[in-house]
Design an enzyme around this catalytic site. Structure first.
Site, PDB file in Angstrom:
ATOM      1  CG  ASP A  57     -26.932  40.868  14.822  1.00 30.02           C
ATOM      2  OD1 ASP A  57     -27.014  39.615  14.797  1.00 30.02           O
ATOM      3  OD2 ASP A  57     -27.541  41.570  15.649  1.00 30.02           O
ATOM      4  NE  ARG A  82     -27.456  44.292  12.496  1.00 30.52           N
ATOM      5  CZ  ARG A  82     -28.080  43.694  11.491  1.00 30.52           C
ATOM      6  NH1 ARG A  82     -29.365  43.391  11.611  1.00 30.52           N
ATOM      7  NH2 ARG A  82     -27.453  43.398  10.366  1.00 30.52           N
ATOM      8  NE  ARG A 132     -35.230  45.442  15.155  1.00 33.85           N
ATOM      9  CZ  ARG A 132     -34.277  44.526  14.974  1.00 33.85           C
ATOM     10  NH1 ARG A 132     -33.470  44.616  13.941  1.00 33.85           N
ATOM     11  NH2 ARG A 132     -34.134  43.529  15.822  1.00 33.85           N
ATOM     12  CG  HIS A 161     -36.253  42.985   9.638  1.00 29.58           C
ATOM     13  ND1 HIS A 161     -35.045  42.417   9.993  1.00 29.58           N
ATOM     14  CD2 HIS A 161     -36.115  44.322   9.866  1.00 29.58           C
ATOM     15  CE1 HIS A 161     -34.221  43.371  10.418  1.00 29.58           C
ATOM     16  NE2 HIS A 161     -34.845  44.534  10.364  1.00 29.58           N
ATOM     17  CB  CYS A 257     -31.337  37.933   7.217  1.00 30.41           C
ATOM     18  SG  CYS A 257     -33.015  37.960   7.813  1.00 30.41           S
TER      19      CYS A 257
HETATM   20  N1  ARG Z   1     -30.025  39.884  14.854  1.00 25.97           N
HETATM   21  C1  ARG Z   1     -30.417  40.672  13.720  1.00 25.97           C
HETATM   22  C2  ARG Z   1     -31.240  41.855  14.196  1.00 25.97           C
HETATM   23  O1  ARG Z   1     -32.044  41.688  15.084  1.00 25.97           O
HETATM   24  C3  ARG Z   1     -31.200  39.854  12.753  1.00 25.97           C
HETATM   25  C4  ARG Z   1     -31.456  40.562  11.461  1.00 25.97           C
HETATM   26  C5  ARG Z   1     -32.332  39.807  10.557  1.00 25.97           C
HETATM   27  N2  ARG Z   1     -32.265  40.356   9.249  1.00 25.97           N
HETATM   28  C6  ARG Z   1     -33.268  40.409   8.367  1.00 25.97           C
HETATM   29  N3  ARG Z   1     -33.037  40.919   7.192  1.00 25.97           N
HETATM   30  N4  ARG Z   1     -34.489  40.083   8.700  1.00 25.97           N
HETATM   31  O2  ARG Z   1     -31.118  42.939  13.700  1.00 25.97           O
END
Ligand code: ARG
Length: 295
Positions: A57, A82, A132, A161, A257
């Site tokens: 990612d 991550r 998140r 997000h 992203c």
């Molecule tokens: N697979 C990543 C996650 O779930 C995607 C991140 C998307 N990033 C963003 N800035 N919206 O963390």
């Protein structure tokens, strides 16, 4: 930006990620390079972060760090997969901060996924929570930057997000676009009060990642599927540039992203202040006046 050298969908931490589906890494790389070219051909500077094996990612560079006025807050990821990205981002900023009046990286206490949930306006910062980034992290960013941070609650798991639900179009005049249904009633009300002139995106365009756009105030780099929003942008005087990142949407991200924006310190703040100090280091002995000033 970070090339998708090791991009993959081997785990699922958002509703878009299907580990059983195929990923075409070569296509992802071509599409990603198309975005880099689009930035460079419109006069933007793109610096690269070296991708690391085992961090699929990492291509979503917006999530690693937030830089506002040259001040840098590291991310703290919600998902363990991550976590290791943070050190790579921090090292990059320590090395390169000198170019934007920064260099120190503040580690985060609360969970924050950086520009994934922080949208920086002319003076204020909009901050998402619900999936998140946590509200505690909003306070951390406010403390670090001295800016007002406005918290917005996200309620649609597919738009987990803030940068999937809202785009900053012009940070000089605080012009934004957003998809109201991605937000709680209260946050929706707040947005409509604060941003009466915002462009409103429809469901189709929001799910086509249309709000995951990057704008320099004129060019808007926008995921290709968001047709209505693209048209509305043109009518509003912007210059939309369609970007196809279909392969990277399999990980749940697109243009924004993949793009971490660096907001440098103001020149005045970076310049050492008192002229008196300079005079006392290099006293002008020929002038009695200067000698007086340095004493
Ligand atoms: N697979 C990543 C996650 O779930 C995607 C991140 C998307 N990033 C963003 N800035 N919206 O963390």
């Amino acid at each position: 930006m970070c090339p998708p050298t090791y991009f993959d969908v081997g785990y699922s931490i958002n509703p878009w990620m299907d580990p059983s589906g195929p990923v075409d890494r070569a296509l992802a790389a071509r599409q990603w390079s198309g975005l880099v070219d689009a930035y460079r051909s419109t006069g933007h500077r793109v610096d690269l972060l070296e991708p690391l094996a085992g961090l699929p990612d990492m291509v979503y560079a917006a999530n690693g760090t937030t830089v506002v006025d040259g001040r840098t807050l590291a991310a703290r990821f919600a998902n363990s997969q991550r976590e290791a990205e943070v050190a790579a981002h921090a090292a990059w900023h320590r090395r390169n901060g000198i170019f934007y009046g920064g260099g120190e990286v503040q580690p985060a206490v609360a969970v924050n996924e950086a520009e994934g949930d922080f949208a920086v306006l002319s003076r204020r910062i909009l901050a998402g929570y619900g999936f998140r980034t946590t509200p505690e992290a909003h306070s951390e960013l406010a403390m670090l930057t001295g800016r007002e941070v406005i918290s917005l609650e996200l309620i649609d798991p597919r738009l987990f997000h803030l940068d999937l639900a809202l785009a900053v179009l012009d940070d000089a005049r605080d012009h934004i676009a957003y998809y109201p249904e991605a937000f709680s009633q209260q946050s929706r009300r707040l947005l409509s009060e604060l941003f009466g002139d915002a462009l409103i995106a429809n469901e189709h365009d929001a799910y086509a990642f249309g709000l995951n756009a990057v704008s320099d105030g004129l060019h808007v780099f926008i995921p290709a599927g968001a047709r209505q929003l693209r048209e509305n942008l043109a009518v509003a005087g912007y210059w939309p540039i369609s970007i196809d990142l279909s392969e990277l949407t399999k990980g749940g991200g697109s243009v924004k992203c993949c793009t971490q924006e660096i907001r440098p310190a103001a020149i005045a703040a970076a310049r050492p202040e008192p002229l008196n100090d300079v005079m006392s280091i290099f006293p002008d002995t020929s002038s009695p006046h200067a000698a007086g000033a340095s004493s």
